[in-house]
Design a protein around this motif. Structure first.
Motif, PDB file in Angstrom:
ATOM      1  N   PRO A   1      14.768 -20.050  28.405  1.00  0.00           N
ATOM      2  CA  PRO A   1      15.802 -20.450  27.427  1.00  0.00           C
ATOM      3  C   PRO A   1      17.040 -19.579  27.519  1.00  0.00           C
TER       4      PRO A   1
ATOM      5  N   TYR B   1       4.303 -23.110  29.030  1.00  0.00           N
ATOM      6  CA  TYR B   1       4.905 -22.200  28.052  1.00  0.00           C
ATOM      7  C   TYR B   1       4.849 -20.751  28.536  1.00  0.00           C
TER       8      TYR B   1
ATOM      9  N   VAL C   1       9.897 -17.711  20.483  1.00  0.00           N
ATOM     10  CA  VAL C   1      10.045 -18.714  19.424  1.00  0.00           C
ATOM     11  C   VAL C   1      10.858 -19.906  19.911  1.00  0.00           C
ATOM     12  N   TRP C   2      11.946 -19.664  20.625  1.00  0.00           N
ATOM     13  CA  TRP C   2      12.819 -20.744  21.079  1.00  0.00           C
ATOM     14  C   TRP C   2      12.067 -21.729  21.968  1.00  0.00           C
ATOM     15  N   ARG C   3      11.225 -21.203  22.839  1.00  0.00           N
ATOM     16  CA  ARG C   3      10.486 -22.068  23.757  1.00  0.00           C
ATOM     17  C   ARG C   3       9.459 -22.931  23.033  1.00  0.00           C
ATOM     18  N   MET C   4       9.092 -22.568  21.795  1.00  0.00           N
ATOM     19  CA  MET C   4       8.116 -23.354  21.033  1.00  0.00           C
ATOM     20  C   MET C   4       8.656 -24.727  20.640  1.00  0.00           C
ATOM     21  N   THR C   5       9.965 -24.926  20.713  1.00  0.00           N
ATOM     22  CA  THR C   5      10.548 -26.218  20.342  1.00  0.00           C
ATOM     23  C   THR C   5      10.318 -27.277  21.414  1.00  0.00           C
ATOM     24  N   GLU C   6       9.779 -26.893  22.562  1.00  0.00           N
ATOM     25  CA  GLU C   6       9.515 -27.823  23.655  1.00  0.00           C
ATOM     26  C   GLU C   6       8.008 -27.971  23.848  1.00  0.00           C
TER      27      GLU C   6
END
Length: 360
Positions: A149, A195, A185-190
């Motif tokens: 990200p 991951y 945390v940002w990568r959790m939106t995908e």
């Protein structure tokens, strides 16, 4: 720096040519459909031998057969002028005039911002960090489908540099920790697939680019910070210049042929010699309280760290299958292609100057 920095520059066609037709056929020059941002790097085979011999014609071939391959032109052709070995040796594979012009321009911007107003130079560091992160994450996405990200990395990277300048090493470490958390945390939106791979690459990028660049801000924060940063830049550039000059003239023994075939052991010795002399001069004349023998040690450390940084980025680019990280700087490649030896050298110079003359 680039793979061709040390030793005899590669012969023409070393990296392959994107305007060749299919391998082993005759035909007119194939025009490229568009100019790619990054040029493909040939894959180094496991077999031994010189890189120059293995990479001839290593470009990515493809496309339909041409008409004159079925009906060859039998008219007499002017024989191509043979390229002498000396001419091939002198070719560096890059636009030398553009490289010199860009280098002089960057040097002028850096020196002006460094000695006129420190916060302006701090802004230069932040811009270099953000652009470097963009180049790195873009190449990871293009070549490996790794989605590190960029937004949290760019924001966190800028915060690291500023925190290091304002609050010292502790501030940089805190900003690094929050940047890593933001990446998670940002990568959790995908979707959860890959991951772990993506966040690992993101944390690596945060450490490799902004965190190491923060040590330049730490040097800048000292009372004689501008001179410390200038010493750091001069020694790194002189090390690379010495490696190129000595390697170009005397280089015969490859230093790491499977990683960066252009580098030679003789070039490394040149880097050490040039950097040690420059280190003694810079430490004696530019650093408050510095002694010439401290500069000898500083120059030796810079030559080693700059070489390792060069080889480290060469490993990354070979893994990605590219020659340059970007194309923003004509004759140089991308920002990351200029930062490869600077980034790992920054903490080395900062630490040794703190040990030799203190942190203020």
């Amino acid at each position: 720096m680039n793979d061709a920095s040390w030793g005899a520059p590669p012969r023409a066609g070393y990296w392959g040519s994107t305007d060749q037709g299919p391998a082993g056929t005759a035909g007119p020059v194939h025009e490229a459909a568009y100019a790619a941002q990054t040029r493909p790097m040939p894959i180094v085979p496991d077999a031994g031998g010189d890189q120059d011999d293995r990479d001839q014609g290593a470009a990515d071939f493809g496309g339909p057969l041409f008409r004159d391959e079925q009906e060859p032109d039998i008219r007499p052709q002017e024989p191509a002028a043979p390229q002498t070995a000396n001419a091939a040796k002198k070719s560096a594979g890059r636009d030398l005039r553009a490289a010199i012009g860009v280098g002089v321009g960057l040097g002028a911007v850096i020196l002006a911002s460094l000695f006129i107003y420190k916060p302006v130079f701090l802004g230069v560091i932040v811009v270099a960090v953000v652009v470097g992160l963009w180049e790195l994450t873009s190449r990871l996405a293009e070549k490996k489908a790794i989605r590190a990200p960029l937004v949290p990395l760019a924001v966190g990277g800028a915060a690291m540099v500023v925190a290091g300048f304002v609050n010292g090493a502790e501030g940089a470490w805190v900003a690094m920790a929050f940047t890593a958390l933001a990446v998670l945390v940002w990568r959790m939106t995908e979707p959860p697939e890959d991951y772990l791979r993506d966040v690992t690459a993101g944390i690596f990028a945060a450490f490799y680019v902004p965190f190491l660049a923060t040590f330049v801000a730490l040097m800048l924060a000292a009372d004689d910070g501008a001179w410390r940063v200038l010493t750091f830049l001069v020694l790194t550039v002189v090390s690379d210049t010495g490696a190129y000059a000595v390697g170009w003239r005397f280089g015969k023994n490859k230093l790491a042929p499977r990683i960066s075939p252009g580098k030679t052991r003789e070039g490394l010795l040149g880097a050490v010699a040039f950097a040690m002399v420059a280190g003694a001069l810079c430490t004696h004349f530019l650093i408050d309280g510095g002694v010439w023998w401290q500069g000898l040690l500083l120059g030796l450390a810079v030559a080693v760290s700059a070489t390792l940084g060069d080889l480290g980025e060469s490993m990354i680019k070979r893994d990605l299958g590219i020659k340059d990280m970007g194309a923003l700087l004509p004759g140089h490649g991308g920002i990351m292609d200029r930062l490869d030896s600077l980034l790992p050298t920054a903490p080395v110079v900062w630490l040794l100057l703190v040990v030799f003359v203190g942190s203020t």
